[in-house]
Design a protein around this motif. Structure first.
Motif, PDB file in Angstrom:
ATOM      1  N   HIS A 180       0.869  -1.171   0.000  1.00  0.00           N
ATOM      2  CA  HIS A 180       0.000   0.000   0.000  1.00  0.00           C
ATOM      3  C   HIS A 180       0.903   1.217   0.000  1.00  0.00           C
ATOM      4  O   HIS A 180       1.661   1.431   0.937  1.00  0.00           O
ATOM      5  CB  HIS A 180      -0.894  -0.035   1.242  1.00  0.00           C
ATOM      6  CG  HIS A 180      -1.972   0.980   1.232  1.00  0.00           C
ATOM      7  ND1 HIS A 180      -2.145   1.875   2.249  1.00  0.00           N
ATOM      8  CD2 HIS A 180      -2.958   1.247   0.330  1.00  0.00           C
ATOM      9  CE1 HIS A 180      -3.187   2.644   1.994  1.00  0.00           C
ATOM     10  NE2 HIS A 180      -3.688   2.277   0.838  1.00  0.00           N
ATOM     11  N   ILE A 181       0.854   1.968  -1.092  1.00  0.00           N
ATOM     12  CA  ILE A 181       1.718   3.131  -1.249  1.00  0.00           C
ATOM     13  C   ILE A 181       0.948   4.212  -2.005  1.00  0.00           C
ATOM     14  O   ILE A 181       0.158   3.902  -2.889  1.00  0.00           O
ATOM     15  CB  ILE A 181       3.023   2.742  -1.980  1.00  0.00           C
ATOM     16  CG1 ILE A 181       4.020   3.879  -2.002  1.00  0.00           C
ATOM     17  CG2 ILE A 181       2.764   2.229  -3.357  1.00  0.00           C
ATOM     18  CD1 ILE A 181       5.390   3.464  -2.510  1.00  0.00           C
ATOM     19  N   ALA A 182       1.151   5.444  -1.618  1.00  0.00           N
ATOM     20  CA  ALA A 182       0.491   6.582  -2.268  1.00  0.00           C
ATOM     21  C   ALA A 182      -1.033   6.417  -2.288  1.00  0.00           C
ATOM     22  O   ALA A 182      -1.695   6.734  -3.264  1.00  0.00           O
ATOM     23  CB  ALA A 182       1.032   6.788  -3.679  1.00  0.00           C
ATOM     24  N   GLY A 183      -1.594   5.901  -1.202  1.00  0.00           N
ATOM     25  CA  GLY A 183      -3.038   5.813  -1.058  1.00  0.00           C
ATOM     26  C   GLY A 183      -3.711   4.666  -1.782  1.00  0.00           C
ATOM     27  O   GLY A 183      -4.929   4.614  -1.855  1.00  0.00           O
ATOM     28  N   ARG A 184      -2.943   3.735  -2.357  1.00  0.00           N
ATOM     29  CA  ARG A 184      -3.569   2.619  -3.059  1.00  0.00           C
ATOM     30  C   ARG A 184      -2.748   1.342  -2.888  1.00  0.00           C
ATOM     31  O   ARG A 184      -1.556   1.390  -2.664  1.00  0.00           O
ATOM     32  CB  ARG A 184      -3.755   2.920  -4.537  1.00  0.00           C
ATOM     33  CG  ARG A 184      -2.469   3.122  -5.279  1.00  0.00           C
ATOM     34  CD  ARG A 184      -2.726   3.492  -6.753  1.00  0.00           C
ATOM     35  NE  ARG A 184      -1.488   3.809  -7.398  1.00  0.00           N
ATOM     36  CZ  ARG A 184      -0.648   2.925  -7.906  1.00  0.00           C
ATOM     37  NH1 ARG A 184      -0.927   1.651  -7.850  1.00  0.00           N
ATOM     38  NH2 ARG A 184       0.473   3.305  -8.480  1.00  0.00           N
TER      39      ARG A 184
END
Length: 106
Positions: free
Chosen positions: A76-80
């Motif tokens: 999970h990175i940058a909100g996704r």
């Protein structure tokens, strides 16, 4: 694109990908002397270094052994959430899913 490293020496393309990955993590290479020559070396791609340098940049992650004996990783990175990588080597599964999620693919 995927090799068997860190057991075998990475190809020149994989070395470029490793360099790009560690730069994204903020890791600088160390200068080392070997065989009468100086060169720059990044840390090996293993779970210890991934958890030390890359995982703190993530919002969340999943790393699990799959039923077929491989290892699955999702981050999970940058909100996704990013896709799942499957590899026999858990470090490489985590490396490749972070590499793709961070937008480092050419």
């Amino acid at each position: 694109m995927k090799g068997e490293w860190p057991m075998n020496e990475p190809t020149p393309i994989q070395q470029k990908q490793i360099k790009k990955f560690w730069a994204w993590c903020g890791v600088k290479p160390e200068k080392q002397f070997e065989n009468l020559d100086w060169f720059w070396r990044y840390p090996p791609v293993d779970l210890n270094n991934l958890f030390k340098y890359a995982v703190p940049k993530l919002q969340d992650y999943t790393l699990a052994k799959s039923l077929n004996g491989g290892h699955n990783a999702a981050v999970h990175i940058a909100g996704r959430w990013s896709g799942i990588e499957n590899n026999d080597n858990p470090a490489l599964a985590l490396f490749w899913v972070i590499y793709k999620a961070a937008g480092l693919e050419e």
